[in-house]
Design an enzyme around this catalytic site. Structure first.
Site, PDB file in Angstrom:
ATOM      1  N   GLN A   1      20.768  69.365  48.697  1.00 31.02           N
ATOM      2  CA  GLN A   1      19.703  69.594  49.675  1.00 31.02           C
ATOM      3  C   GLN A   1      19.541  68.366  50.560  1.00 31.02           C
ATOM      4  OE1 GLN A   1      16.126  71.780  48.699  1.00 31.02           O
ATOM      5  NE2 GLN A   1      14.859  70.148  49.540  1.00 31.02           N
TER       6      GLN A   1
ATOM      7  N   ARG B   1      21.281  60.421  52.233  1.00 32.25           N
ATOM      8  CA  ARG B   1      20.111  59.779  51.634  1.00 32.25           C
ATOM      9  C   ARG B   1      20.365  59.319  50.204  1.00 32.25           C
ATOM     10  NH1 ARG B   1      15.724  64.261  49.880  1.00 32.25           N
ATOM     11  NH2 ARG B   1      17.106  65.727  48.803  1.00 32.25           N
TER      12      ARG B   1
ATOM     13  N   HIS C   1      13.281  61.997  57.760  1.00 24.21           N
ATOM     14  CA  HIS C   1      12.182  62.633  57.025  1.00 24.21           C
ATOM     15  C   HIS C   1      11.030  61.641  56.841  1.00 24.21           C
ATOM     16  CE1 HIS C   1      10.111  65.203  54.364  1.00 24.21           C
ATOM     17  NE2 HIS C   1      11.088  65.578  53.550  1.00 24.21           N
TER      18      HIS C   1
ATOM     19  N   ASP D   1       4.790  73.481  56.455  1.00 23.84           N
ATOM     20  CA  ASP D   1       6.233  73.245  56.552  1.00 23.84           C
ATOM     21  C   ASP D   1       6.711  73.963  57.804  1.00 23.84           C
ATOM     22  OD1 ASP D   1       8.877  72.688  56.214  1.00 23.84           O
ATOM     23  OD2 ASP D   1       9.105  73.703  54.281  1.00 23.84           O
TER      24      ASP D   1
ATOM     25  N   GLU E   1       8.577  64.493  61.467  1.00 23.11           N
ATOM     26  CA  GLU E   1       9.998  64.157  61.453  1.00 23.11           C
ATOM     27  C   GLU E   1      10.710  64.610  62.719  1.00 23.11           C
ATOM     28  OE1 GLU E   1      11.565  66.135  57.982  1.00 23.11           O
ATOM     29  OE2 GLU E   1       9.553  66.232  57.117  1.00 23.11           O
TER      30      GLU E   1
END
Length: 358
Positions: A154, A159, A233, A281, A331
């Site tokens: 994901q 990251r 993010h 979201d 973001e």
């Protein structure tokens, strides 16, 4: 002075936006009020575990020393051991602002104003042992934003990859000495196991006075075109999520992913101020290049951008009971229309963060 070892150089150029006003310290001071963390009683490790830990710490210390010798710029760019023995880059501006970047994930985990006020947020459940991405700061989402079919993880592998230092500088403005670090991630066996493309990601983080700037380039070093989605993010600390609001997204089309992330509903935003009254979201498509987050203290964090086409607003609400009241994610993203990069070409996107007085 500057250090450089790569041909591709990316400096965090100015992103034009409204000139921010300096925030009043009494407003920003509230940002520092963090939830107290529970202390855990220490335990005595076994001898073998202790030796392994000792060896790891010695190796980390040696790496930090080598990096500081090669790339450090006294008083402006320093290398140190962060949590879990991981390497961090610490940027210091002459005005007193600071930033800290972990090489793991190229994650900016701290950005402080000259008075010492922290602007970013790291969740209390964040771990620093490289077993998972760092939860908080400004994590990368690349080459996918959101869930992805296996074997891709994901939000992608950027990251949770170790980035390398390619350049440091502190002389873009000789009278002001903006400190900057440039980090690079290139395709390797780990990335190719999930995404079969050759690439180079170049990420520059700069302090320009009290402002924080990021500059991301994705370069296609292979012989075939590829496409990707991406985001930064960003977790921003707020006084209370119920007092926070986002401005600058009115009249935009957005995808509401709260009920079903895989089948979001498309809506039009009619609110001037987007407030948080439950889980949020939302992906705002073809967003403007300027957005503000009112952190509830009389100050706001503004984000000016170039190259990023979408804006994501996220807060998990009670799905993260221990911390949801203290942060909001605003973001910059490239999601609705994936970026396509031809062989030998590149894609670029920039951000500039400022604290402004409302």
């Amino acid at each position: 002075m500057s250090h450089s070892s790569v041909v591709v150089h990316s400096s965090a150029a100015c992103v034009h936006a409204c000139q921010p006003r300096r925030a009043c310290p009494k407003h920003l001071g509230h940002i520092l009020n963090r939830r107290a963390r529970k202390a855990f009683a220490p335990h005595r490790p076994c001898a073998g575990w202790a030796r392994s830990l000792s060896q790891t710490l010695v190796a980390a210390s040696s790496q930090v020393h080598d990096l500081h010798t090669k790339w450090g710029i006294e008083g402006h760019v320093e290398f140190d051991e962060g949590k879990g023995g991981q390497t961090i880059v610490r940027l210091k501006h002459a005005c007193g602002s600071t930033a800290e970047v972990y090489l793991y994930g190229a994650n900016v985990v701290s950005w402080k104003q000259p008075q010492g006020e922290e602007i970013l947020y790291v969740r209390p459940d964040a771990v620093f042992d490289k077993s998972k991405p760092i939860s908080g700061g400004i994590p990368h989402c690349f080459p996918v934003f959101g869930p992805a079919p296996a074997p891709m993880t994901q939000h992608g592998f950027a990251r949770q990859s170790e980035w390398t230092v390619a350049n440091t500088s502190a002389d873009q403005q000789p009278d002001d000495r903006d400190p900057e670090v440039e980090l690079v991630l290139e395709d390797n066996e780990y990335t190719r196991s999930m995404w079969p493309h050759k690439f180079k990601a170049v990420y520059a983080v700069t302090l320009h006075g009290e402002l924080l700037r990021t500059d991301l380039r994705i370069i296609n070093t292979g012989d075939k075109a590829f496409d990707f989605t991406a985001a930064l993010h960003t977790y921003i600390e707020v006084l209370d999520i119920k007092k926070a609001s986002v401005k600058g997204l009115k009249d935009l089309q957005y995808l509401d992913k709260v009920k079903d992330p895989n089948n979001p509903t498309k809506q039009k935003e009619d609110r001037e101020l987007i407030k948080f009254t439950g889980p949020v979201d939302s992906v705002y498509m073809k967003a403007r290049d300027y957005v503000e987050l009112d952190v509830g203290t009389g100050a706001a964090v503004s984000i000016s951008s170039s190259g990023w086409e979408d804006v994501v607003v996220w807060n998990p609400w009670e799905a993260m009971k221990d911390c949801y009241q203290r942060f909001a994610c605003v973001e910059n993203a490239k999601f609705n229309s994936p970026a396509v990069v031809q062989p030998g070409e590149s894609w670029r996107a920039q951000q500039e963060f400022a604290v402004i007085d409302l």
